[in-house]
Every structure is written in structure tokens, then in C-alpha cells.
Enzyme design. Structure first.
Site, PDB file in Angstrom:
ATOM      1  N   GLU A   1       0.834  -1.193   0.000  1.00  0.00           N
ATOM      2  CA  GLU A   1       0.000   0.000   0.000  1.00  0.00           C
ATOM      3  C   GLU A   1       0.871   1.246   0.000  1.00  0.00           C
ATOM      4  OE1 GLU A   1       0.551  -0.397   4.540  1.00  0.00           O
ATOM      5  OE2 GLU A   1       0.823  -1.562   2.709  1.00  0.00           O
ATOM      6  N   GLN A  45      -4.506   1.008  -3.178  1.00  0.00           N
ATOM      7  CA  GLN A  45      -4.555   0.620  -1.768  1.00  0.00           C
ATOM      8  C   GLN A  45      -3.728   1.594  -0.939  1.00  0.00           C
ATOM      9  OE1 GLN A  45      -2.422  -2.845   0.069  1.00  0.00           O
ATOM     10  NE2 GLN A  45      -4.505  -3.642   0.373  1.00  0.00           N
ATOM     11  N   CYS A  74      -2.099  -5.055   7.472  1.00  0.00           N
ATOM     12  CA  CYS A  74      -0.631  -5.108   7.414  1.00  0.00           C
ATOM     13  C   CYS A  74      -0.051  -5.190   8.827  1.00  0.00           C
ATOM     14  CB  CYS A  74      -0.086  -3.874   6.708  1.00  0.00           C
ATOM     15  SG  CYS A  74       1.722  -3.859   6.584  1.00  0.00           S
ATOM     16  N   HIS A 141      -7.595 -11.903   5.282  1.00  0.00           N
ATOM     17  CA  HIS A 141      -6.404 -12.766   5.277  1.00  0.00           C
ATOM     18  C   HIS A 141      -6.585 -13.839   6.347  1.00  0.00           C
ATOM     19  CE1 HIS A 141      -2.073 -13.560   4.578  1.00  0.00           C
ATOM     20  NE2 HIS A 141      -2.136 -14.008   5.823  1.00  0.00           N
ATOM     21  N   ASN A 172      -7.903 -14.402   1.174  1.00  0.00           N
ATOM     22  CA  ASN A 172      -6.491 -14.082   0.992  1.00  0.00           C
ATOM     23  C   ASN A 172      -5.637 -14.966   1.893  1.00  0.00           C
ATOM     24  OD1 ASN A 172      -4.243 -11.650   2.179  1.00  0.00           O
ATOM     25  ND2 ASN A 172      -4.183 -12.407   0.098  1.00  0.00           N
ATOM     26  N   GLY A 173      -4.419 -15.281   1.419  1.00  0.00           N
ATOM     27  CA  GLY A 173      -3.475 -16.003   2.264  1.00  0.00           C
ATOM     28  C   GLY A 173      -3.073 -17.377   1.772  1.00  0.00           C
TER      29      GLY A 173
END
Length: 427
Positions: A1, A45, A74, A141, A172-173
């Protein structure tokens, strides 16, 4: 980002040399670059901890992107310490305020990305609160904040959260599982997600999305490098992406050669694209000369009889505060075919495993010109020449450092070591 503070120092600029839209500072430092071809595809992002800053950035970019995403997952230290990223997982009031402000303030779709919380109940509660802000989709995530990418994804949590989410759910992940588009689709079906967000697997080989099958990494690297040269990607970013494509092969002779390289010209030589590099450089230089601006958006002053002339003093002199100073200026035109002084110095520092140089810049009131002092290895270097912008001032200081330390810079080979006629006061 991209962090909100960085974007707020930028203005939207049309870059006619590259054919891009740049969000850059007045001295040519570009934080975000896009183009018409990706306008309906790219999602911007941002990292933010403040609703008003987030809205300012969103309004700045909304005309040039397909959507805006807030990274609330994050786990990196710089992000969490700034109240951004995963720090927002435990601040739902602030998180919802940021999203609702964006939803109400811009016309493009707003999304966010989070991580799993410690319990399923807490995760579902947070998703419901974020969902209620009016966002268009949410990415989750499948690991908690403290978990590493080597730990398994919590498929059960993802499945249960996806089942109760009313807006599109983006899983996600799962990068370790993804060797092809079929693997990505299988992951999506198992979770019951609307779509999948892919990070590391796309860095390892972005053709993982091809329905026709994955391309060899060498083919992808060459195609990517052509784009990087054409659109003047930051050299360090290009190197990072090429290294990601090599992955475990960085210890090979090819990998070691890449790690030792630092410029697009050197990268192209490694991948057999030297002719292509020089063709693109010639094209860009013609465009710069036609338009009178550099690819960084800085005027070239080509209207002057000999443009801006480089001037040099023969030796560095030590000032009262111990700074080593020379009368040197930075001329953009001199570096269109070679790496800038700052790049040369940074690459040398990396190879020597020492800290990068730090720059302190001042602006003179009467003519708004700039002068920079560079600190490197506990010594200071500066030029007595006042430049027209901060970027040129920093580059001039880097030239002094390179000369004093006798670090190779091709520019010095063909330049006289005596000063050219020039005012020591005004650039």
C-alpha cells in the site's frame, strides 16, 4: 500500500513523456504512477489512520483508478506504529469512521482488507461492523496478526466468515497453494468466497492467473522488464520484482549477477534486452527534447543556448562545520543514459553493507532555490551551488560525495576538473 502522508505531498501530473498519470512531488519523486490502459482495473490501496487524510487521498486519485482499498491487515512495524494496518483491527470505531467517510465522499467503490482476530466471534463482529459502512467488498487474510506466512491458513475461519458476509468476500493467504489458475479457483470454492486476493504467488510468477497456463519465469521476467524500462519504474522496485521471480534461484550465477546489478541497463544486459533498452531510451530522450521536460516532469531548460551547463570545482574544501564542499551542479540531461548520482551512491552503499546516505535540504528565501547536505559514513558533503529544486540539490550533494570518495561515476570520465563560468549564488 501507499501511505496517505506520502500521497498528500503529491500533485496529479500528466506525464507526456511516458504517457502516464503521475502523482509526484515538485522535485519529481513519484509515489504512484498509472496510465489509461489500467484505469478500469487498478485498485489503489492506501495505508491510513485518519478519515480526513484518507478522503483527501481518495479524492486525489479517484478519477484515475477503478476502486480504493484501505489496508487494515498489514502487520509490519512501521504500519502498526503509525496506527495503520493491523492496528485498526483493535480500533473498530476508527476503522468504521475511515470507511464510512470514504464511502460517502467518493464515487468509486471502497473496499478494505483485514486479518483474522483471535476468535471467530470477534472476526465476524468486526466484519459485520465494517460491512455496515457501505463498502463494496471485504478481503480477509486467513491468519492472525502475529502469524507468519509459513503458518497454515485457517480455512475453517475463512469458510465461516464467508458464509455470513453479505457483500462480496475476498479470500487471501493461500499463495503457497497456488501454482496455477486452477489452484486459485479451488481455494475460492473451498472457502465459498466471491474471489481471491493473491500477493506472493503473483510476485513469484504473475502468469499464475493465465487460463492458458503458467509461463516460464524467464519469459515473464523479460516481459516485465520491458514494461519497467518503458515506464521508468524505480530501479530498486524493478530489482525487487525480478528477484521475486527468481525466488530460490538467487544463489545461482544468474541470481548473483542480478543482485550485483543496480540499473535498468544492467538488468537488460542480464536478460538479453540491451538492444531493446537502448531503443526505448532513444525514444524517451527524443520525447524529452521535443517536450522540453524530463521523464520525471522536471523542465530541461532546452530553450537556453547550451541548456544548463555542468560546472565543477577542482577540489573539495572543508567548511567551518567540517562539511566537504565543491562547486558542482546537477544537470538532468547528463544522466538520461546513466544512473543518477544518488542511485550510484545507494548501490555502492548496499554492496559495501553500510547505511544509505541521509539528506538535509534548505531553501533560500529570496529566490526559492535549494541546497542539500549529505551525511554518509559520519561525514558531510555538499555543493556550494544553489539548485532550482530539492531533487537536483540532493543529486548535486551526491556528486560531491562520489567525487571525494572516488566512487565510479561515468560522468566524471569526460568532464573537465576545472570550474566552468557560473554564478556561485544562483543556479
Amino acid at each position: 500500500e501507499i501511505i496517505d502522508y506520502r500521497m498528500l505531498r503529491c500533485k496529479r501530473r500528466v506525464n507526456d513523456v511516458l504517457g502516464t498519470i503521475d502523482f509526484s512531488t515538485s522535485d519529481g519523486n513519484c509515489a504512484f504512477r498509472t496510465c489509461a490502459e489500467e484505469k478500469n482495473h487498478v485498485i489503489f490501496q492506501m495505508g491510513t489512520a485518519d478519515p480526513e487524510r484518507a478522503l483527501q487521498v481518495a479524492k486525489l486519485v479517484e478519477a484515475d483508478v477503478a476502486g480504493i482499498d484501505v489496508n487494515m491487515g498489514c502487520p509490519k512495524g512501521f504500519s502498526v506504529r503509525g496506527g495503520m494496518g493491523a492496528a485498526l483491527l483493535t480500533q473498530p470505531e476508527r476503522a468504521t469512521k475511515i470507511l464510512s467517510t470514504l464511502v460517502q465522499g467518493v464515487t468509486k467503490p471502497i473496499t478494505c482488507k483485514i486479518r483474522l482476530l483471535n476468535t471467530l466471534e470477534d472476526t465476524i463482529d468486526l466484519v459485520k461492523r465494517l460491512e455496515a459502512t457501505g463498502i463494496s467488498a471485504i478481503a480477509v487474510h486467513g491468519r492472525r496478526r502475529g502469524q507468519r506466512s509459513t503458518e497454515p491458513v485457517n480455512m475453517e475461519f475463512l469458510q465461516k466468515v464467508a458464509k455470513v458476509t453479505k457483500i462480496p468476500f475476498i479470500a487471501n493467504g493461500g499463495s503457497e497453494r497456488f501454482k496455477s489458475i486452477e489452484d486459485i479457483e479451488k481455494f475460492r470454492r473451498e472457502i465459498g468466497a466471491s474471489s481471491v486476493m493473491v500477493a506472493r504467488a503473483a510476485e513469484w510468477n504473475p502468469s499464475v492467473f493465465r487460463k492458458e497456463g503458467v509461463l516460464p519465469n524467464l519469459t515473464v521476467a523479460r516481459d516485465f522488464l520491458k514494461i519497467a524500462v518503458r515506464y521508468n519504474l524505480i530501479h530498486a522496485n524493478t530489482k525487487y520484482c525480478l528477484a521475486g521471480l527468481l525466488k530460490s534461484d538467487l544463489v545461482s550465477p544468474h541470481g548473483k549477477r542480478l543482485l550485483a546489478a543496480g540499473t535498468h541497463e544492467e538488468f537488460c544486459d542480464i536478460y538479453g534486452l540491451s538492444d531493446h533498452y537502448h531503443e526505448v531510451e532513444d525514444m524517451l530522450i527524443r520525447r524529452e527534447d521535443e517536450l522540453g521536460i524530463s521523464r520525471f516532469g522536471i523542465p530541461l531548460d532546452v530553450s537556453e543556448p547550451s541548456a544548463k551547463r555542468a560546472c565543477y570545482s577542482a577540489q573539495a574544501e572543508e567548511t567551518e562545520d567540517g562539511t566537504l564542499e565543491m562547486h558542482v551542479n546537477f544537470v538532468v540531461r547528463d544522466y538520461r543514459r546513466r544512473p543518477s548520482p544518488k542511485t550510484v551512491l545507494n548501490e555502492w552503499a548496499i554492496k559495501q553493507k553500510v547505511s544509505l546516505a541521509e539528506y538535509t535540504t534548505i531553501q533560500r528565501g529570496r529566490d526559492k532555490s535549494f541546497k542539500s547536505t549529505l551525511t554518509f559514513e559520519n561525514k558531510r558533503y555538499s555543493s556550494s551551488f544553489w539548485e532550482k529544486n530539492k531533487r537536483c540539490a540532493e543529486q548535486a550533494a551526491a556528486i560531491v560525495c562520489l567525487k571525494v570518495l572516488n566512487i565510479t561515476d561515468a560522468r566524471w570520465k569526460d568532464q573537465p576538473q576545472t570550474a566552468q563560468p557560473s554564478s556561485p549564488e544562483l543556479p
